[in-house]
Each structure stands twice: as structure tokens, then as C-alpha cells.
Design a protein around this motif. Structure first.
Motif, PDB file in Angstrom:
ATOM      1  N   PRO A 440       0.809  -1.229   0.000  1.00 29.74           N
ATOM      2  CA  PRO A 440       0.000   0.000   0.000  1.00 29.74           C
ATOM      3  C   PRO A 440       0.838   1.272   0.000  1.00 29.74           C
ATOM      4  N   ALA A 441       1.914   1.280   0.774  1.00 31.67           N
ATOM      5  CA  ALA A 441       2.745   2.487   0.841  1.00 31.67           C
ATOM      6  C   ALA A 441       3.491   2.721  -0.471  1.00 31.67           C
ATOM      7  N   LEU A 442       3.992   1.646  -1.078  1.00 33.30           N
ATOM      8  CA  LEU A 442       4.713   1.791  -2.355  1.00 33.30           C
ATOM      9  C   LEU A 442       3.775   2.202  -3.479  1.00 33.30           C
ATOM     10  N   ALA A 443       2.637   1.532  -3.589  1.00 36.61           N
ATOM     11  CA  ALA A 443       1.743   1.753  -4.727  1.00 36.61           C
ATOM     12  C   ALA A 443       1.067   3.110  -4.700  1.00 36.61           C
ATOM     13  N   THR A 444       0.925   3.709  -3.524  1.00 32.12           N
ATOM     14  CA  THR A 444       0.317   5.038  -3.429  1.00 32.12           C
ATOM     15  C   THR A 444       1.354   6.151  -3.385  1.00 32.12           C
ATOM     16  N   GLY A 445       2.627   5.783  -3.512  1.00 29.91           N
ATOM     17  CA  GLY A 445       3.685   6.797  -3.512  1.00 29.91           C
ATOM     18  C   GLY A 445       4.034   7.328  -2.142  1.00 29.91           C
ATOM     19  N   SER A 446       3.550   6.687  -1.092  1.00 32.63           N
ATOM     20  CA  SER A 446       3.729   7.215   0.259  1.00 32.63           C
ATOM     21  C   SER A 446       5.153   7.079   0.787  1.00 32.63           C
ATOM     22  N   VAL A 447       5.947   6.196   0.179  1.00 37.38           N
ATOM     23  CA  VAL A 447       7.335   6.011   0.619  1.00 37.38           C
ATOM     24  C   VAL A 447       8.256   6.035  -0.600  1.00 37.38           C
ATOM     25  N   ASP A 448       9.536   6.214  -0.344  1.00 37.93           N
ATOM     26  CA  ASP A 448      10.540   6.270  -1.405  1.00 37.93           C
ATOM     27  C   ASP A 448      10.845   4.846  -1.894  1.00 37.93           C
ATOM     28  N   PRO A 449      10.529   4.519  -3.149  1.00 37.23           N
ATOM     29  CA  PRO A 449      10.760   3.160  -3.643  1.00 37.23           C
ATOM     30  C   PRO A 449      12.230   2.773  -3.703  1.00 37.23           C
ATOM     31  N   GLU A 450      13.110   3.758  -3.863  1.00 37.24           N
ATOM     32  CA  GLU A 450      14.540   3.419  -3.898  1.00 37.24           C
ATOM     33  C   GLU A 450      15.026   2.882  -2.552  1.00 37.24           C
ATOM     34  N   GLU A 451      14.321   3.232  -1.495  1.00 37.35           N
ATOM     35  CA  GLU A 451      14.650   2.700  -0.174  1.00 37.35           C
ATOM     36  C   GLU A 451      13.835   1.453   0.144  1.00 37.35           C
ATOM     37  N   TYR A 452      12.530   1.483  -0.194  1.00 33.88           N
ATOM     38  CA  TYR A 452      11.639   0.428   0.278  1.00 33.88           C
ATOM     39  C   TYR A 452      11.520  -0.777  -0.658  1.00 33.88           C
ATOM     40  N   LEU A 453      11.660  -0.600  -1.974  1.00 30.49           N
ATOM     41  CA  LEU A 453      11.587  -1.757  -2.872  1.00 30.49           C
ATOM     42  C   LEU A 453      12.694  -2.778  -2.585  1.00 30.49           C
ATOM     43  N   PRO A 454      13.946  -2.368  -2.398  1.00 33.56           N
ATOM     44  CA  PRO A 454      14.976  -3.359  -2.041  1.00 33.56           C
ATOM     45  C   PRO A 454      14.656  -4.098  -0.740  1.00 33.56           C
ATOM     46  N   LYS A 455      14.135  -3.383   0.269  1.00 30.75           N
ATOM     47  CA  LYS A 455      13.761  -4.030   1.527  1.00 30.75           C
ATOM     48  C   LYS A 455      12.642  -5.048   1.300  1.00 30.75           C
ATOM     49  N   TYR A 456      11.665  -4.645   0.482  1.00 30.68           N
ATOM     50  CA  TYR A 456      10.530  -5.514   0.158  1.00 30.68           C
ATOM     51  C   TYR A 456      11.025  -6.790  -0.519  1.00 30.68           C
ATOM     52  N   ASN A 457      11.855  -6.645  -1.532  1.00 31.37           N
ATOM     53  CA  ASN A 457      12.336  -7.803  -2.282  1.00 31.37           C
ATOM     54  C   ASN A 457      13.222  -8.711  -1.432  1.00 31.37           C
ATOM     55  N   LYS A 458      13.973  -8.133  -0.509  1.00 35.81           N
ATOM     56  CA  LYS A 458      14.801  -8.941   0.400  1.00 35.81           C
ATOM     57  C   LYS A 458      13.913  -9.817   1.280  1.00 35.81           C
ATOM     58  N   LYS A 459      12.847  -9.222   1.812  1.00 38.13           N
ATOM     59  CA  LYS A 459      11.933  -9.989   2.651  1.00 38.13           C
ATOM     60  C   LYS A 459      11.201 -11.068   1.846  1.00 38.13           C
ATOM     61  N   LEU A 460      10.877 -10.759   0.596  1.00 40.33           N
ATOM     62  CA  LEU A 460      10.227 -11.753  -0.257  1.00 40.33           C
ATOM     63  C   LEU A 460      11.142 -12.957  -0.498  1.00 40.33           C
ATOM     64  N   LYS A 461      12.412 -12.683  -0.693  1.00 38.39           N
ATOM     65  CA  LYS A 461      13.391 -13.767  -0.869  1.00 38.39           C
ATOM     66  C   LYS A 461      13.437 -14.651   0.383  1.00 38.39           C
ATOM     67  N   GLU A 462      13.495 -14.011   1.532  1.00 38.45           N
ATOM     68  CA  GLU A 462      13.572 -14.749   2.796  1.00 38.45           C
ATOM     69  C   GLU A 462      12.305 -15.577   3.043  1.00 38.45           C
ATOM     70  N   ALA A 463      11.179 -15.119   2.502  1.00 43.37           N
ATOM     71  CA  ALA A 463       9.908 -15.823   2.705  1.00 43.37           C
ATOM     72  C   ALA A 463       9.698 -16.968   1.722  1.00 43.37           C
ATOM     73  N   GLY A 464      10.603 -17.118   0.745  1.00 38.25           N
ATOM     74  CA  GLY A 464      10.497 -18.243  -0.181  1.00 38.25           C
ATOM     75  C   GLY A 464       9.863 -17.934  -1.513  1.00 38.25           C
ATOM     76  N   ILE A 465      10.031 -16.690  -1.993  1.00 41.74           N
ATOM     77  CA  ILE A 465       9.402 -16.320  -3.261  1.00 41.74           C
ATOM     78  C   ILE A 465       9.911 -17.161  -4.424  1.00 41.74           C
ATOM     79  N   ASP A 466      11.185 -17.552  -4.396  1.00 37.28           N
ATOM     80  CA  ASP A 466      11.738 -18.335  -5.509  1.00 37.28           C
ATOM     81  C   ASP A 466      11.054 -19.689  -5.628  1.00 37.28           C
ATOM     82  N   LYS A 467      10.705 -20.281  -4.509  1.00 37.06           N
ATOM     83  CA  LYS A 467       9.993 -21.560  -4.528  1.00 37.06           C
ATOM     84  C   LYS A 467       8.613 -21.404  -5.160  1.00 37.06           C
ATOM     85  N   VAL A 468       7.944 -20.306  -4.821  1.00 35.30           N
ATOM     86  CA  VAL A 468       6.607 -20.061  -5.379  1.00 35.30           C
ATOM     87  C   VAL A 468       6.698 -19.793  -6.879  1.00 35.30           C
TER      88      VAL A 468
END
Length: 485
Positions: A440-468
Motif C-alpha cells: 500500500p505504501a509503495l503503490a500510493t507513492g507514500s514512501v521512497d521506492p529506492e529505499e523500500y523496494l529493495p527491503k521488500y524484495n529482500k523480505k520476499l526472498k527470505e519468505a520463499g518467493i523463488d519456490k513459489v
């Protein structure tokens, strides 16, 4: 004399037999599918703000249904913001009911977990007229593992995202909206509105358009590109285009074009409140006329994409029969009638003639104040559009244009493919929670994507996104091979 008496006695007996047969025939017809001849009450949950005149309209609906199929309907509307939570409680609790509006991922997941009846046999019997009336693309697109679990509304089968503008403001500032092709093209207009219209939010809270075919929805990081390599699933949050789009949204947010609480607000920005300049949504032929009529002021739109047939566009409006229904045959009789009987379809959608609308000499209609104020239900959620009366300002070719729109649309990469999430259920649960935190914060522009997208993708990796991703690709490849694509 004796012969005449015998003849009269035989005549009386014959008449009695005929009357008995007629009575028996009428009785069997009226009692079909109900117990002890009593009308079967169909419990129907549908989406939309509860209306003041629903009971009044359905009193008329039920008079008609009792005569036609010996049934009545109790329709309960659940408001937009409450829909998802309340309906999941209803389904998960095992509450007995008959029909529920559903769409998209909710339809697939509830069908897969056994909440909905498979209805192919019912469509061939009690629903045969309905089946004949439906666009075959719609029926094919809602099948899950070869079975049909919901009746799609006969309407646009394709999706086309558009930018929709408040026409009064477009005209006031002489904006040329035909030049709007991208999100970035909006900036000069947003600047003017921000500077000159204190009571207007330049951009209604939107999730920026991205050209992907989503496996679940645009909040989850799994999609097939609409352009380029359409055969491989990606985490689109890693794509350069996503970064650029979210950077633009963040720029607009910082400039004050988007509300400060956009990421957390539950404001659905109803069209009938004139407090916005531009918004984004899905369109259909002549949609601006429908939206303007409902809003009571004019809007005008330009396309953000070409028409495409997606799973969520063919499944954008469905009626499913619950596995808790006590009389699926009677329910299908009602759905068959709702989608093929113009009188019933218009009554459910428009209300009562002379109370909620007037009919003109040429068969077109116009709303009365009570239609807008007391019975303004969402047309798209109720059934077959192509038997609805046209409004007096509707183009005469409206339904023909819908069919042309459907025929011209290109199929999305996953049209007809429905992912079985069982092998990666735990990973998806974690990814869902992470997405709710970041999206919600990324898609509405509420946060800086250059800071938050890398954090988001890191957490997705840790949660097993590659398996999915691997499991989605495996099932997709198997589906393509099976379908011969």
C-alpha cells in the motif's frame, strides 16, 4: 333416456379427469423443487451499499418469482469496505445460504476449497437458456480444472484500464487529455489543480497501472509480462518499470497531489462525491455515460492500455451457488430467469417502473430521484447486461459495441490458467503478510521506492518467493502443454 344418462355420466367423469389432470399439472409445476408446495426462499449475498428501497423492490420481485418458479429471494447487500471480511466469515462458518457474488482470486480460492457447487450439470438442465445466452469466452475463462463454479455476468469480457477525469475541471482549464498516455503525462494538470482548486484532491487514491498479468492480484509479486516474454512468471517488483512508476507516484505524493493518508485510508473515493480530479479504473464501452449518470456530473476517460481478456476480467462478476444450499436446482432456476428474463433483470437492477424510473415511448428509460437516492445498486454485479433497457441518452448500439470490444481484445498470457497454491501454502501466507506491509505504501507513492523496494524484495526472498515462482512456472508449463498452446 337410459343411453342419455350414461352419456352424461361419462361426460361428467371425463371433465373431472381433465380438470384433475390440469390441477395436477399446475401443482407439479408450481411445487417443483420446493417442499410441501411452499415457495423456496433463496438467500443471496451481494456487494454494494445497502439501499433504502431494497425491500420494496424485492416485494415486487418475489410476487413475480412465486408465479414463475415458486420461489422468493432474500437479497442482503454488504457494503464495499466490509465485503471481503464479512463474506469470508459467512463462508468459513458454514452458514447456510444459496448465492453469493464473487470474483477474481476469491472465486478461485473459494471454489478450490469446496465452498461453491460445480454447476455444469445444472447449466445443462435448469440453466440451459442461461448457458445459451452467455458469451462462450466468459464460460471458458471461469472453469477451474475443467469445472464451472460460477455464472459470469454477460458483459465486457475484457479489461481496459483508463484515466478518468472530472470533465468540469478539464473544460475549465482547457486540458488536452488526449495527450495522456502515461502516468508522467498527468503532471502538468495535477500542478494546475493543486494550485487553483483547494477543495479538490488532484489524484484520487489509486494503485498505479503496471502492464502485467497478475497470477493473484496486483498486490502479490507474481505476474506474467503483457509485452516481451509472456511465457515466464516474474517478481514484477524487481522490474525497472515498477521502480520508475513508483518513483513517479512518490513524486506526486510529495507534491501533495495524493492524500497524506493514502496508504492507510479506507476511503473508496465514491464517484458521486466531486472531490477529485483524476482517478484510475477499469472501463468498458460508453462507461463515461454510466459513471456520469450515477455521479450526477460529467466524467471523461482516456485509455491507459489496450483491451485485454484476463482471468479477473472474465471472472470480474460471478454468482456462485454455495455448497450449503438446500436446493441448488431451484437456485439455478432463479439465476436462469434473472439472466434471460428482461422484466426480472430490469426490476432487480433499476427498481420499480414509475417509482425508480420512467419508460419512454421508444422503450428507453430515465431515472427518477428515488433511483439515485434509494435504489442505486451496482449493475455489474447482478447479471446479464445485454437484456437491460437502454437509457434515453445511451447509444442505440451500446450492446453491439460491448460485443465488438470483447471480440477485439487480446488474451492475456494466463487466460484460463488457475494456480493451485497447495504446494506453497505456507510460503504464500508469509508473502501475503509482507505484501500487506509494503505494497500500500509503495503503490500510493507514500514512501521512497529506492529505499523500500529493495527491503521488500529482500523480505520476499527470505519468505520463499523463488519456490513459489518455480511452482507457478511448473504448473503454467503443464497447463500450456495440456491445452496445446
Amino acid at each position: 333416456m337410459k343411453k342419455r344418462l350414461i352419456f352424461l355420466l361419462a361426460l361428467v367423469l371425463s371433465i373431472g379427469t381433465i380438470l384433475s389432470a390440469c390441477t395436477s399439472k399446475d401443482s407439479s409445476t408450481s411445487e417443483k423443487g420446493s417442499k410441501n408446495g411452499e415457495p423456496y426462499e433463496i438467500k443471496w449475498y451481494t456487494i454494494g451499499t445497502p439501499q433504502k428501497d431494497t425491500d420494496k423492490v424485492f416485494a415486487e420481485v418475489n410476487k413475480y418469482l412465486e408465479k414463475k418458479i415458486n420461489a422468493t429471494v432474500n437479497m442482503t447487500q454488504i457494503d464495499w469496505g466490509d465485503w471481503q471480511q464479512k463474506t469470508q466469515v459467512i463462508i468459513n462458518s458454514g452458514e447456510p445460504f444459496d448465492i453469493i457474488f464473487t470474483n477474481g482470486t476469491e472465486y478461485v480460492q473459494n471454489a478450490q476449497k469446496g465452498a461453491f457447487q460445480p454447476i455444469d450439470e445444472l447449466l445443462d438442465t435448469e440453466g440451459k437458456e442461461l448457458k445459451a445466452a452467455l458469451d462462450p469466452t466468459l464460460l471458458a475463462g471461469v472453469k477451474i480444472n475443467g469445472k464451472t463454479y460460477g455464472i459470469p455476468a454477460n458483459k465486457e469480457a475484457a479489461r481496459q484500464s483508463v484515466y478518468t477525469f472530472n470533465k468540469r475541471l478539464v473544460d475549465k482549464y482547457k486540458f488536452d487529455i488526449t495527450k495522456v498516455k502515461t502516468l508522467e503525462d498527468l503532471e502538468p494538470m495535477l500542478q494546475v489543480i493543486k494550485k487553483n482548486e483547494a477543495s479538490i484532491t488532484p489524484m484520487a487514491t489509486v494503485k498505479a497501472y503496471l502492464p502485467y498479468d497478475y497470477v493473484f492480484n496486483n498486490e502479490m509479486p507474481f505476474a506474467f509480462p503483457l509485452k516481451g516474454d509472456r511465457d515466464h512468471v516474474v517478481n514484477f517488483f524487481e522490474d525497472d518499470l515498477t521502480m520508475q512508476t513508483y518513483k513517479t507516484m512518490h513524486k506526486y505524493y510529495k507534491a501533495g497531489y495524493i492524500k497524506a493518508d493514502a496508504a492507510t485510508s479506507k476511503d473508496t473515493w465514491p464517484m458521486d462525491v466531486e472531490n477529485w480530479f483524476v482517478r484510475m479504473g477499469d472501463s468498458q464501452p460508453y462507461a463515461d455515460l454510466v459513471w456520469s449518470r450515477s455521479a450526477k456530473y460529467e466524467v471523461v476517460s482516456v485509455p491507459a492500455e489496450e483491451p485485454t481478456t484476463f482471468n479477473d476480467s472474465v471472472s470480474g462478476s460471478l454468482q456462485a451457488i454455495s455448497t450449503t444450499s438446500k436446493n441448488p436446482k431451484k437456485v439455478m432456476e432463479f439465476l436462469n430467469l434473472l439472466n434471460t428474463d428482461p422484466y426480472l433483470r430490469n426490476l432487480v437492477d433499476k427498481g420499480i417502473e414509475g417509482v425508480h424510473y420512467e419508460k419512454n415511448a421508444d422503450g428507453t428509460i430515465k431515472d427518477l430521484p428515488a433511483r439515485i437516492d434509494k435504489y442505486n445498486v451496482p449493475t455489474y454485479s447482478l447479471g446479464n447486461h445485454f437484456i437491460l433497457d437502454l437509457y434515453e441518452n445511451d447509444p442505440k448500439d451500446k450492446w453491439e459495441k460491448f460485443k465488438e470490444f470483447n471480440n477485439a481484445a487480446k488474451p492475456a498470457p494466463t487466460l484460463g490458467f488457475h494456480f493451485n497454491s497447495d504446494p506453497v501454502r505456507s510460503e504464500l501466507a508469509s508473502i501475503t503478510n509482507i505484501s500487506k506491509e509494503f505494497y500500500p505504501a509503495l503503490a500510493t507513492g507514500s514512501v521512497d521506492p529506492e529505499e523500500y523496494l529493495p527491503k521488500y524484495n529482500k523480505k520476499l526472498k527470505e519468505a520463499g518467493i523463488d519456490k513459489v515462482l518455480k511452482e507457478i512456472q511448473k504448473q503454467f508449463d503443464e497447463w500450456k502443454e495440456k491445452e496445446g498452446k
